[in-house]
Design a protein around this motif. Structure first.
Motif, PDB file in Angstrom:
ATOM      1  N   VAL A   1      56.868  53.134 -34.278  1.00  0.00           N
ATOM      2  CA  VAL A   1      56.369  51.944 -34.977  1.00  0.00           C
ATOM      3  C   VAL A   1      56.263  50.761 -34.023  1.00  0.00           C
ATOM      4  O   VAL A   1      55.255  50.057 -33.981  1.00  0.00           O
ATOM      5  CB  VAL A   1      57.279  51.614 -36.176  1.00  0.00           C
TER       6      VAL A   1
ATOM      7  N   VAL B   1      52.507  50.719 -41.683  1.00  0.00           N
ATOM      8  CA  VAL B   1      52.513  52.043 -41.070  1.00  0.00           C
ATOM      9  C   VAL B   1      52.668  53.081 -42.181  1.00  0.00           C
ATOM     10  O   VAL B   1      53.566  52.983 -43.015  1.00  0.00           O
ATOM     11  CB  VAL B   1      53.662  52.182 -40.052  1.00  0.00           C
TER      12      VAL B   1
ATOM     13  N   CYS C   1      58.568  51.338 -42.583  1.00  0.00           N
ATOM     14  CA  CYS C   1      57.190  51.548 -42.130  1.00  0.00           C
ATOM     15  C   CYS C   1      56.180  50.786 -42.979  1.00  0.00           C
ATOM     16  O   CYS C   1      55.270  50.136 -42.441  1.00  0.00           O
ATOM     17  CB  CYS C   1      56.871  53.044 -42.152  1.00  0.00           C
TER      18      CYS C   1
END
Length: 559
Positions: A39, A79, A74
């Protein structure tokens, strides 16, 4: 004021390669540390496994609570998370499989990566809002296979690794669903999803997430002790612009058993390649390689140069490269655009931060606002642009009213407060609705007379006299014309397990021509055979990797 967005989403890439949308860089997350590295290095999506039904059982993987935390982390950073539930499941494991699907839905993952069609059916039954991605373990390598996945409700096909760029482009051009391809990481000596070597040698099946990697051992016909089955790792990072132009939606990095440094280096290289920039191939090789890399499949150069082993020199290069690579994920990639709004009034100033989804966080700017001798907006914009250490970048700063003077420290404190609040808002779980499973009742099969079938590589192997108790014959589909007329009523034609190099067309032609020639049916080894064999009586071959009765879903049985 405008910030700098993710380079993969920049308009320049679309203009240069004629793309209609951005390409997803999909990174492996074998554990929490690797996830953080992926990430922070800038991956668009990660894929990870739970503790059960993961094709990488040796990875750290995630329990249900860890999965929720990972998805929240995330999603707060834009993400996506794909959960790999990508092994075969046995009948007695269906309740545990249902628990795994429920955990993924509760965490709010963006997609399930599945191999077993029973898993797909169960997920569709329990959580129809969960997107399904067909694992590379399904051995989908033809357009017919992709279309079959689409008919089953899948949103993405992860193609087998053994395809050339031209083959990938032809599939992507006509595909009704998204196409994902592996572009970096380990290669299997066998065709994706069809290796049984580990299962045969040691009872550890790759289709159950337990591959022992026997192809890395010293197998050599000449007795030299060389590892003649060991392939180098794939590195197609330099081919990413061409893959993007071909219509590939996602480029995938293999490596859930690798460390965070490996993940970060691969993500960084993929991002740069997609953005049309140079990338450090030597650094990629230093972090992990087996005597270098290969891109033989995609480039169509399938030869001895594809083979290699991990050497002491490779290990030494990795050790030396690690400290510098850690800098790639020391600070997060600033990928989330935020709109700041400064409101000034007689009572002072307030600061708000808004994201693209309309979430809003606000806080007062502490301190008594003093009359300003000059326009304070440039100084405020400068203070608000200092979003380092967060996933945000200041896309715009808007002003309502004329702000007076406040020290830079006050704006910095307010900026930190609103961004922390906004990050918390973005981290709120978004579970996918999930119902209780409807599992098939356990069945006991009656024990009867065992049926004997005989399989031959060609009609020339047939003995003059067949056993009287023979239930049936299995002969190759592509040699159907040579099958004796008298035996066709008890002969099942076996479709080729894989159909590279135009064989899909040949198989389709043979199935059409042999359909009314008196055969008992056709044995299918790949879901790509199903649309080609419409109208035939079907026999499931071992290449389908079916290990359990498929649960019924909306009145339809999958498998």
């Amino acid at each position: 004021m405008t910030g700098q967005p993710d380079p993969i989403q920049a308009a320049g890439l679309a203009k240069k390669y004629g793309l209609r949308r951005s390409v997803e860089v999909l990174a492996p997350a074998g554990d929490g540390e690797a996830l953080r590295a992926a990430v922070f290095a800038g991956a668009n999506a990660v894929y990870l496994g739970l503790r059960q039904f993961s094709a990488r059982r040796g990875a750290g993987n995630f329990d249900p609570l860890q999965l929720k935390e990972a998805v929240a982390f995330c999603h707060a950073r834009d993400v996506r998370v794909h959960a790999a539930v990508n092994t075969t499941a046995f009948s007695g494991e269906l309740p545990l499989l249902a628990d795994t699907v429920a955990a993924a839905a509760a965490a709010g993952v963006d997609a399930l990566i599945v191999q077993d069609l029973a898993t797909a059916a169960l997920a569709r039954q329990m959580a129809p809002g969960l997107a399904l991605h067909g694992s590379t373990q399904l051995t989908v390598h033809t357009l017919s296979g992709v279309r079959q996945l689409a008919a089953m409700g899948f949103e993405r096909a992860i193609l087998a690794r053994e395809l050339s760029l031209a083959e990938i482009a032809a599939i992507a051009k006509a595909s009704p669903i998204e196409i994902e391809v592996f572009v970096h990481g380990a290669l299997c000596m066998s065709v994706s999803g069809q290796c049984y070597m580990s299962a045969f040698l040691g009872g550890r099946s790759g289709n159950r997430g337990e591959c022992a990697g026997p192809c890395r051992l010293p197998f050599a016909a000449d007795g030299s002790g060389a590892a003649h089955l060991s392939l180098k790792d794939l590195c197609a990072v330099g081919s990413l612009p061409a893959l993007a132009a071909a219509g590939v939606a996602s480029v995938k990095i293999e490596g859930r058993l690798r460390g965070p440094e490996y993940v970060a280096a691969a993500v960084d290289a993929c991002r740069k390649s997609l953005a049309g920039e140079g990338f450090d191939r030597q650094r990629l090789q230093d972090v992990f390689s087996r005597s270098g890399f290969t891109n033989g499949y995609i480039e169509g150069k399938i030869d001895g140069s594809m083979f290699g082993v991990r050497t002491a020199a490779d290990a030494a290069a990795s050790k030396a490269a690690m400290p510098a690579i850690r800098e790639l994920y020391r600070r997060e990639a600033q990928r989330v655009p935020v709109r700041f709004v400064v409101t000034a009034g007689e009572g002072g100033c307030t600061l708000a931060a808004l994201d693209a989804a309309g979430r809003r966080a606000g806080a007062p700017v502490a301190g008594a606002m003093e009359p300003a001798r000059s326009d304070q907006r440039p100084a405020i914009e400068k203070a608000l642009s200092k979003t380092g250490g967060t996933p945000f970048f200041a896309e715009t700063v808007e002003f309502e009213g004329q702000p007076g003077y406040l020290p830079a420290a006050a704006w910095n404190d307010a900026r930190r407060a609103v961004l922390e609040e906004l990050l918390a808002l973005r981290s709120v779980p978004r579970p996918v609705p999930c119902a209780a499973p409807r599992l098939p009742a356990p069945r006991r099969h009656a024990v009867g007379t065992k049926a004997l079938w005989a399989r031959f590589e060609g009609p020339e192997q047939l003995p003059e006299t067949l056993p009287e108790n023979l239930a049936g014959l299995i002969l190759p589909l592509l040699r159907w014309r040579q099958a004796p007329q008298a035996l066709r009523a008890k002969t099942v034609l076996e479709a080729p397990r894989v159909m590279f190099g135009g064989m899909e067309t040949a198989a389709a032609k043979a199935l059409a021509e042999a359909k009314d020639a008196g055969f008992a049916g056709v044995m299918v080894h790949n879901i790509g055979h199903l649309p080609l064999a419409e109208g035939w009586k079907l026999y499931g071959g071992f290449g389908l990797n079916v290990a359990t009765p498929s649960p019924r879903c909306a009145g339809k049985t999958w498998a």
